[in-house]
Design a protein around this motif. Structure first.
Motif, PDB file in Angstrom:
ATOM      1  N   GLU A   1       0.801  -1.240   0.058  1.00 23.76           N
ATOM      2  CA  GLU A   1       0.067  -0.081   0.014  1.00 23.76           C
ATOM      3  C   GLU A   1       0.860   1.331   0.054  1.00 23.76           C
ATOM      4  O   GLU A   1       0.702   2.135  -0.711  1.00 23.76           O
TER       5      GLU A   1
ATOM      6  N   LYS B   1       2.602   2.016  -3.454  1.00 23.04           N
ATOM      7  CA  LYS B   1       1.522   2.396  -4.367  1.00 23.04           C
ATOM      8  C   LYS B   1       1.348   3.618  -4.146  1.00 23.04           C
ATOM      9  O   LYS B   1       0.858   4.371  -5.121  1.00 23.04           O
ATOM     10  N   SER B   2       1.496   4.287  -2.907  1.00 22.95           N
ATOM     11  CA  SER B   2       0.951   5.866  -2.647  1.00 22.95           C
ATOM     12  C   SER B   2       1.964   6.590  -2.729  1.00 22.95           C
ATOM     13  O   SER B   2       1.435   7.918  -2.716  1.00 22.95           O
TER      14      SER B   2
END
Length: 237
Positions: free
Chosen positions: A22, A25-26
Motif C-alpha cells: 500500500e 503504491k501511494s
C-alpha cells in the motif's frame, strides 16, 4: 512530506506485507538500491510508482536532491534489494538528514535476514551483537580478535565467496569448538541452516558449492554450556 523505509522480502516474494504494498503504491517516488531487482517486485504486486536508483555509490551526491523533494511536499520510499533499508544497506544518510531537517520518517516492520537466522540458530538471542559485514581486508583480523571475548551471541553477514575464509579465521581466533549456526538462502526454496561447532560447519561447507546470502550466528565466549549436535536443516517452500 514523509520518508518511508519499506522492507522487502529476503527471498520468498510472499513475505511482503500488505501495508508495504500500500505504501509503495501511494508514494510519489521509490528510491531503489537496484531498479532492475526492485522492478521484479513491483511488477509482481502491480506497483507502478516511478523508481529511481539510490545506492552506496550515489547516495552522497543524491542526498540534497531528495531532501529538497521531501521539503517540497513529496512523499518518498526507500527499498533495497532485500530486507530492511539501513541494515547493511543504503538508507542511513537520508534518514539522518531527514531527521535533522524535521522531516517525518517511518520505517515499516518487515523482513530482515538476521532475525530468522538468529531465532532458529538454537543460540541465546535475548542479548546479541549485530556486526553486519566485517571489513574485507584492512582491519578484518583486528575486528575478529576483538570479537573473541564477546559474551553475547554475534550476528555476522558474509558473502558465499568468503564464508570458508571467515569460518577458518574464527577457528584460528576462538577455537574449533565454538558453537555456530550458518543460514543461507533464507525463505527461498533451497534454504539451509547448518549448526554445530565451527570446525563441523566449516567442513560441511567445504564439501559443497556455497551460494546465496549468508548469515553467521556465533556463540559468545560465555555460552560454552550451549551446545547442539551438528545439524543441517533444509527448508523448502
Amino acid at each position: 512530506m514523509k520518508l518511508y523505509l519499506v522492507p522487502t522480502p529476503v527471498g520468498n516474494l510472499g513475505d511482503m506485507t500488505f501495508r508495504a504494498v500500500e505504501v509503495l503504491k501511494s508514494v510519489d517516488l521509490i528510491l531503489a538500491e537496484d531498479t532492475r531487482t526492485s522492478r521484479v517486485l513491483m511488477q509482481h504486486y502491480s506497483i507502478d510508482t516511478p523508481l529511481q536508483s539510490y545506492h552506496i555509490f550515489n547516495e552522497h551526491q543524491q542526498l540534497g536532491r531528495y531532501i529538497d523533494m521531501l521539503r517540497g511536499g513529496k512523499t518518498l520510499a526507500i527499498v533495497t534489494d532485500a530486507g530492511t533499508p539501513g541494515i547493511s544497506d543504503p538508507g542511513f544518510l537520508l534518514v539522518r538528514e531527514a531527521v535533522r531537517q524535521g522531516i517525518d520518517v517511518e520505517c515499516l516492520p518487515g523482513a530482515t535476514a538476521f532475525v530468522p537466522a538468529l531465532v532458529d540458530s538454537g543460540l541465546p538471542c535475548d542479548k546479541f551483537v549485530f556486526e553486519g559485514f566485517l571489513p574485507h581486508k584492512k582491519g578484518r583480523q583486528t575486528r575478529i580478535q576483538n570479537l573473541a571475548g564477546e559474551t553475547r551471541t554475534m550476528v555476522i553477514y558474509e558473502s558465499p565467496y568468503r564464508l570458508l575464509k571467515l569460518l577458518e579465521q574464527l577457528i584460528a581466533v576462538v577455537g574449533p569448538e565454538r558453537q555456530v549456526s550458518v543460514s543461507r538462502e533464507i525463505s527461498k526454496v533451497h534454504a539451509e541452516t547448518a549448526r554445530g561447532t565451527l570446525q563441523e560447519v566449516r567442513d560441511h561447507f567445504a564439501s559443497k558449492e556455497v551460494k546465496g546470502e549468508i548469515v553467521v550466528i556465533l556463540a559468545g565466549s560465555a555460552q560454552d554450556d550451549t551446545s547442539f549436535e551438528a545439524t543441517e536443516d533444509i527448508e523448502k517452500d
